[in-house]
Write a protein that holds these residues in place. Structure first.
Motif, PDB file in Angstrom:
ATOM      1  N   LEU A 102       0.850  -1.177   0.000  1.00 25.85           N
ATOM      2  CA  LEU A 102       0.000   0.000   0.000  1.00 25.85           C
ATOM      3  C   LEU A 102       0.891   1.234   0.000  1.00 25.85           C
ATOM      4  O   LEU A 102       1.616   1.469   0.956  1.00 25.85           O
ATOM      5  CB  LEU A 102      -0.904   0.028   1.242  1.00 25.85           C
ATOM      6  CG  LEU A 102      -1.953  -1.069   1.355  1.00 25.85           C
ATOM      7  CD1 LEU A 102      -2.705  -0.911   2.665  1.00 25.85           C
ATOM      8  CD2 LEU A 102      -2.911  -1.008   0.197  1.00 25.85           C
ATOM      9  N   TRP A 116      -2.982  -3.444  -4.841  1.00 25.27           N
ATOM     10  CA  TRP A 116      -3.729  -2.640  -3.881  1.00 25.27           C
ATOM     11  C   TRP A 116      -3.252  -1.211  -4.028  1.00 25.27           C
ATOM     12  O   TRP A 116      -2.067  -0.937  -3.898  1.00 25.27           O
ATOM     13  CB  TRP A 116      -3.469  -3.123  -2.454  1.00 25.27           C
ATOM     14  CG  TRP A 116      -4.248  -4.324  -2.064  1.00 25.27           C
ATOM     15  CD1 TRP A 116      -3.831  -5.618  -2.089  1.00 25.27           C
ATOM     16  CD2 TRP A 116      -5.592  -4.354  -1.596  1.00 25.27           C
ATOM     17  NE1 TRP A 116      -4.825  -6.447  -1.667  1.00 25.27           N
ATOM     18  CE2 TRP A 116      -5.921  -5.702  -1.350  1.00 25.27           C
ATOM     19  CE3 TRP A 116      -6.552  -3.367  -1.365  1.00 25.27           C
ATOM     20  CZ2 TRP A 116      -7.172  -6.087  -0.881  1.00 25.27           C
ATOM     21  CZ3 TRP A 116      -7.788  -3.758  -0.902  1.00 25.27           C
ATOM     22  CH2 TRP A 116      -8.093  -5.107  -0.662  1.00 25.27           C
ATOM     23  N   TRP A 118      -3.600   2.619  -2.619  1.00 28.24           N
ATOM     24  CA  TRP A 118      -4.090   3.493  -1.546  1.00 28.24           C
ATOM     25  C   TRP A 118      -3.838   4.941  -1.947  1.00 28.24           C
ATOM     26  O   TRP A 118      -2.704   5.341  -2.205  1.00 28.24           O
ATOM     27  CB  TRP A 118      -3.380   3.169  -0.246  1.00 28.24           C
ATOM     28  CG  TRP A 118      -3.496   4.205   0.840  1.00 28.24           C
ATOM     29  CD1 TRP A 118      -2.456   4.875   1.422  1.00 28.24           C
ATOM     30  CD2 TRP A 118      -4.671   4.676   1.479  1.00 28.24           C
ATOM     31  NE1 TRP A 118      -2.931   5.727   2.389  1.00 28.24           N
ATOM     32  CE2 TRP A 118      -4.292   5.630   2.445  1.00 28.24           C
ATOM     33  CE3 TRP A 118      -6.034   4.389   1.334  1.00 28.24           C
ATOM     34  CZ2 TRP A 118      -5.200   6.294   3.249  1.00 28.24           C
ATOM     35  CZ3 TRP A 118      -6.948   5.039   2.135  1.00 28.24           C
ATOM     36  CH2 TRP A 118      -6.539   5.975   3.082  1.00 28.24           C
ATOM     37  N   LEU A 125      -9.271   3.150  -1.357  1.00 29.02           N
ATOM     38  CA  LEU A 125      -8.449   1.952  -1.435  1.00 29.02           C
ATOM     39  C   LEU A 125      -8.993   1.124  -2.593  1.00 29.02           C
ATOM     40  O   LEU A 125     -10.153   0.726  -2.584  1.00 29.02           O
ATOM     41  CB  LEU A 125      -8.535   1.175  -0.118  1.00 29.02           C
ATOM     42  CG  LEU A 125      -7.679  -0.078   0.016  1.00 29.02           C
ATOM     43  CD1 LEU A 125      -6.195   0.268  -0.064  1.00 29.02           C
ATOM     44  CD2 LEU A 125      -7.968  -0.769   1.337  1.00 29.02           C
TER      45      LEU A 125
END
Length: 364
Positions: A102, A116, A118, A125
């Motif tokens: 992240l 992922w 962020w 997210l």
């Protein structure tokens, strides 16, 4: 484009901030000695999206959750460092979903094809799954060491042993596994799964590539549907049941912590506690004093009247049956959420003290 299936459109998880419980949707762990960074279902808005052939889920955090995540993922913090090094796991509500990094605007060094993302400024997210325009992994896609997709061509594949309870608005992220022995499971890697789908009429949407989905906001209590994945020549299925927790106050697994003496009301630790008292949303129950693998003392069906507290148990099988197969008990839920039940028979191997009138349980 918002992913749609069977005429359903999913965009928002609705939970009251005033609710005492906010079940975990995701958690980011991996920092030794530090509590996981969590997201509750009532802290996010969710969109299941499918641009082109790719599956992704966008989670938009509310202000309180956004502040928590921004603080814990500041550059230089232990969590930020763990994410940067791809050491932290992100776990889904049902099962673990891919390990990854992240960062504030991009991701790197992920499991094959998954990302992922962020975005601290937007407090979003984004989970992006294989296929499409994701940032390229640093290394070529690879299966876990010692695992070949041919391993899953034969043998028993499953998602879970019993029907799975889900709630309206729940995010779905599941992985099938090969069962080689009672405690020997091999999770099927995403690279070995040929596609995902739901049974016709399911009150849910699912991306066929990633297996990421979401239960409809208006899914009705008691509705059942099936999750299906193709693994080589095998088709693995898992049955789900939509559950409204308000309508099933006993649902779940309970363990006995105290017993109450007749007359005096004195409480004490039971010498032989009932370690597992399970109530399922389909009306089944089981009671186990000493759990071991899939052993139970007895099981059957139950009828519960929340207004009167009457609990009627019909024992249909087990390994240690009580003499009376029709059990009528009194129950109440106290202000602390404990379940107080008039004594349940334990069978020949679990005798009950004649001086005990009630058993106290807490959720496991």
């Amino acid at each position: 484009m918002l992913f749609k299936s069977i005429g359903l459109s999913f965009a928002l998880l609705v939970c009251s901030v005033a609710e005492a419980a906010c079940p975990a949707l995701l958690e980011a762990s991996g920092v030794e000695g530090k509590e996981p960074l969590t997201l509750g279902r009532c802290e996010v808005q969710v969109e299941v999206q499918s641009p082109g052939a790719r599956g992704q889920v966008l989670l938009k955090l509310n202000e309180a959750a956004a502040q928590r995540w921004r603080e814990d993922l500041k550059a230089g913090t232990p969590r930020w460092s763990a994410m940067l090094g791809a050491r932290a796991n992100v776990r889904g509500f049902i099962v673990m979903v891919p390990q990854g990094v992240l960062l504030e605007s991009h991701s790197a060094r992920l499991l094959p094809g998954a990302a992922w993302l962020w975005d601290a400024r937007a407090a979003t997210l984004l989970l992006v799954m294989p296929g499409g325009n994701a940032p390229a992994p640093a290394e070529a896609p690879a299966l876990p060491p010692g695992v070949d997709c041919a391993l899953f061509n034969t043998g028993r594949l499953l998602f879970w042993f019993d029907d799975r309870d889900v709630q309206a608005g729940e995010l779905l992220a599941s992985q099938p596994a090969l069962v080689r022995a009672p405690h020997d499971f091999v999770v099927v890697p995403a690279a070995c799964i040929g596609g995902w789908r739901l049974s016709p009429g399911a009150p849910a949407a699912m991306d066929a590539v990633s297996g990421i989905g979401m239960v409809a906001q208006d899914a009705k209590d008691g509705t059942t549907f099936t999750l299906i994945a193709q693994v080589g020549a095998q088709t693995v299925q898992g049955k789900m049941r939509v559950v409204d927790p308000v309508k099933h106050p006993l649902r779940g697994l309970w363990r006995q912590t105290r017993e109450i003496a007749c007359g005096t009301g004195a409480q004490r630790v039971p010498p032989q506690p009932l370690h597992e008292l399970r109530f399922r949303s389909n009306g089944d129950f089981s009671a186990t004093w000493t759990p071991f693998e899939r052993y139970i003392d007895y099981e059957g069906s139950f009828i519960y009247d929340p207004a009167s507290g009457a609990l009627n148990l019909a024992v249909t099988g087990g390994n240690n049956l009580p003499v009376d197969r029709k059990i009528v008990a009194r129950t109440r839920l106290d202000a602390d959420g404990r379940l107080i039940v008039s004594v349940l028979p334990g069978g020949s191997r679990n005798p009950t003290d004649a001086g005990v009138c009630e058993m106290i349980f807490v959720r496991r």
